[in-house]
Design a protein around this motif. Sequence first.
Motif, PDB file in Angstrom:
ATOM      1  N   ARG A   9      -0.707 -37.009  14.147  1.00 44.82           N
ATOM      2  CA  ARG A   9      -0.508 -37.576  12.850  1.00 44.82           C
ATOM      3  C   ARG A   9       0.650 -37.030  12.534  1.00 44.82           C
ATOM      4  N   LEU A  10       1.466 -36.034  12.429  1.00 47.71           N
ATOM      5  CA  LEU A  10       2.947 -35.656  12.271  1.00 47.71           C
ATOM      6  C   LEU A  10       3.992 -35.281  12.312  1.00 47.71           C
ATOM      7  N   SER A  11       4.744 -36.187  12.372  1.00 49.25           N
ATOM      8  CA  SER A  11       5.770 -35.634  12.788  1.00 49.25           C
ATOM      9  C   SER A  11       7.191 -35.129  11.472  1.00 49.25           C
ATOM     10  N   VAL A  12       8.469 -34.359  11.513  1.00 47.95           N
ATOM     11  CA  VAL A  12       9.419 -33.861  10.636  1.00 47.95           C
ATOM     12  C   VAL A  12      11.145 -34.333  11.126  1.00 47.95           C
ATOM     13  N   ARG A  13      11.844 -34.289   9.869  1.00 45.48           N
ATOM     14  CA  ARG A  13      13.186 -35.406  10.537  1.00 45.48           C
ATOM     15  C   ARG A  13      13.513 -34.257   8.884  1.00 45.48           C
ATOM     16  N   PRO A  14      15.093 -34.200   9.124  1.00 48.00           N
ATOM     17  CA  PRO A  14      15.836 -33.988   8.622  1.00 48.00           C
ATOM     18  C   PRO A  14      16.277 -35.528   7.125  1.00 48.00           C
ATOM     19  N   GLN A  15      16.666 -35.018   6.559  1.00 42.47           N
ATOM     20  CA  GLN A  15      17.147 -36.426   5.731  1.00 42.47           C
ATOM     21  C   GLN A  15      17.086 -37.921   6.190  1.00 42.47           C
ATOM     22  N   LEU A  16      16.281 -39.562   5.527  1.00 38.30           N
ATOM     23  CA  LEU A  16      15.962 -39.675   6.113  1.00 38.30           C
ATOM     24  C   LEU A  16      16.715 -40.829   5.062  1.00 38.30           C
ATOM     25  N   LEU A  17      17.256 -41.371   5.689  1.00 38.34           N
ATOM     26  CA  LEU A  17      18.058 -42.453   4.469  1.00 38.34           C
ATOM     27  C   LEU A  17      17.378 -44.138   4.716  1.00 38.34           C
ATOM     28  N   PRO A  18      17.897 -44.764   3.623  1.00 40.28           N
ATOM     29  CA  PRO A  18      17.339 -45.769   3.822  1.00 40.28           C
ATOM     30  C   PRO A  18      17.306 -47.168   4.597  1.00 40.28           C
ATOM     31  N   ASP A  19      18.670 -47.382   5.721  1.00 40.32           N
ATOM     32  CA  ASP A  19      18.750 -48.374   6.647  1.00 40.32           C
ATOM     33  C   ASP A  19      17.988 -47.512   8.339  1.00 40.32           C
ATOM     34  N   GLU A  20      16.942 -46.312   7.410  1.00 38.83           N
ATOM     35  CA  GLU A  20      16.344 -45.741   8.880  1.00 38.83           C
ATOM     36  C   GLU A  20      14.911 -46.169   9.152  1.00 38.83           C
ATOM     37  N   VAL A  38      11.159 -26.963  -4.011  1.00 38.37           N
ATOM     38  CA  VAL A  38      12.623 -26.785  -3.655  1.00 38.37           C
ATOM     39  C   VAL A  38      12.619 -25.506  -2.881  1.00 38.37           C
ATOM     40  N   PRO A  39      13.533 -25.367  -1.640  1.00 34.83           N
ATOM     41  CA  PRO A  39      13.799 -24.895  -0.931  1.00 34.83           C
ATOM     42  C   PRO A  39      12.784 -22.925  -1.277  1.00 34.83           C
ATOM     43  N   GLY A  40      12.168 -22.680  -0.475  1.00 40.91           N
ATOM     44  CA  GLY A  40      11.582 -21.262  -1.143  1.00 40.91           C
ATOM     45  C   GLY A  40      10.841 -21.006  -2.016  1.00 40.91           C
ATOM     46  N   GLN A  41      10.237 -22.123  -2.388  1.00 41.86           N
ATOM     47  CA  GLN A  41       9.408 -22.083  -3.585  1.00 41.86           C
ATOM     48  C   GLN A  41       8.022 -22.672  -3.253  1.00 41.86           C
ATOM     49  N   GLY A  86      14.222 -30.457   7.480  1.00 44.93           N
ATOM     50  CA  GLY A  86      12.855 -30.439   7.867  1.00 44.93           C
ATOM     51  C   GLY A  86      12.463 -29.096   8.056  1.00 44.93           C
ATOM     52  N   ASN A  87      12.949 -28.271   7.429  1.00 46.89           N
ATOM     53  CA  ASN A  87      11.683 -26.875   7.666  1.00 46.89           C
ATOM     54  C   ASN A  87      11.117 -27.015   6.762  1.00 46.89           C
ATOM     55  N   ARG A  88      11.161 -27.468   5.167  1.00 45.07           N
ATOM     56  CA  ARG A  88      10.315 -27.652   4.137  1.00 45.07           C
ATOM     57  C   ARG A  88       9.535 -28.067   3.918  1.00 45.07           C
ATOM     58  N   SER A  89       9.445 -29.621   5.065  1.00 48.62           N
ATOM     59  CA  SER A  89       7.822 -30.154   5.448  1.00 48.62           C
ATOM     60  C   SER A  89       6.732 -29.844   6.679  1.00 48.62           C
ATOM     61  N   SER A  90       7.829 -28.727   7.908  1.00 49.39           N
ATOM     62  CA  SER A  90       7.046 -27.871   8.913  1.00 49.39           C
ATOM     63  C   SER A  90       6.830 -26.268   7.569  1.00 49.39           C
ATOM     64  N   GLY A  91       6.954 -26.104   6.710  1.00 50.78           N
ATOM     65  CA  GLY A  91       6.132 -25.192   5.982  1.00 50.78           C
ATOM     66  C   GLY A  91       4.679 -25.381   5.834  1.00 50.78           C
ATOM     67  N   LEU A  92       5.110 -26.254   4.799  1.00 50.79           N
ATOM     68  CA  LEU A  92       4.334 -27.635   4.291  1.00 50.79           C
ATOM     69  C   LEU A  92       3.083 -27.586   5.066  1.00 50.79           C
TER      70      LEU A  92
END
Length: 109
Positions: free
Chosen positions: A7-18, A65-68, A95-101
């Motif tokens: 149910r979950l995939s993570v990625r770096p910043q998503l842009l509107p055209d993606e 916020v990173p690390g928080q 993608g690290n914060r999303s993975s951490g959550l």
Amino acid sequence: LTQLSPRLSVRPQLLPDEVADVAAAGFKGIINNRPDGEAPDQPRSEELEAEAKRQGLAYWHIPVVPGQATEEDARAFAKALEASEGPVVAFCRTGNRSSGLWKMTQQAS
């Protein structure tokens, strides 16, 4: 794109055209874990949400916020996953914060 669960995939910043590509790939929702204004070149959450809605996707903004990351952030993340009608893409700068959550939600269950 890194799949962490069915149910979950993570990625770096998503842009509107993606966003259309996310919908075409079968995802049903997007979780944005990046605070607005973190970088000058990053799209605002409202812009991404509007495009997600145009594409028929659910959208959640859970800025961290990173690390928080807090337990409250993890609970909101878990609720978004539960509320989605299918697989979700979560993103932040790398993608690290999303993975951490996601890891925090797994430790709580």
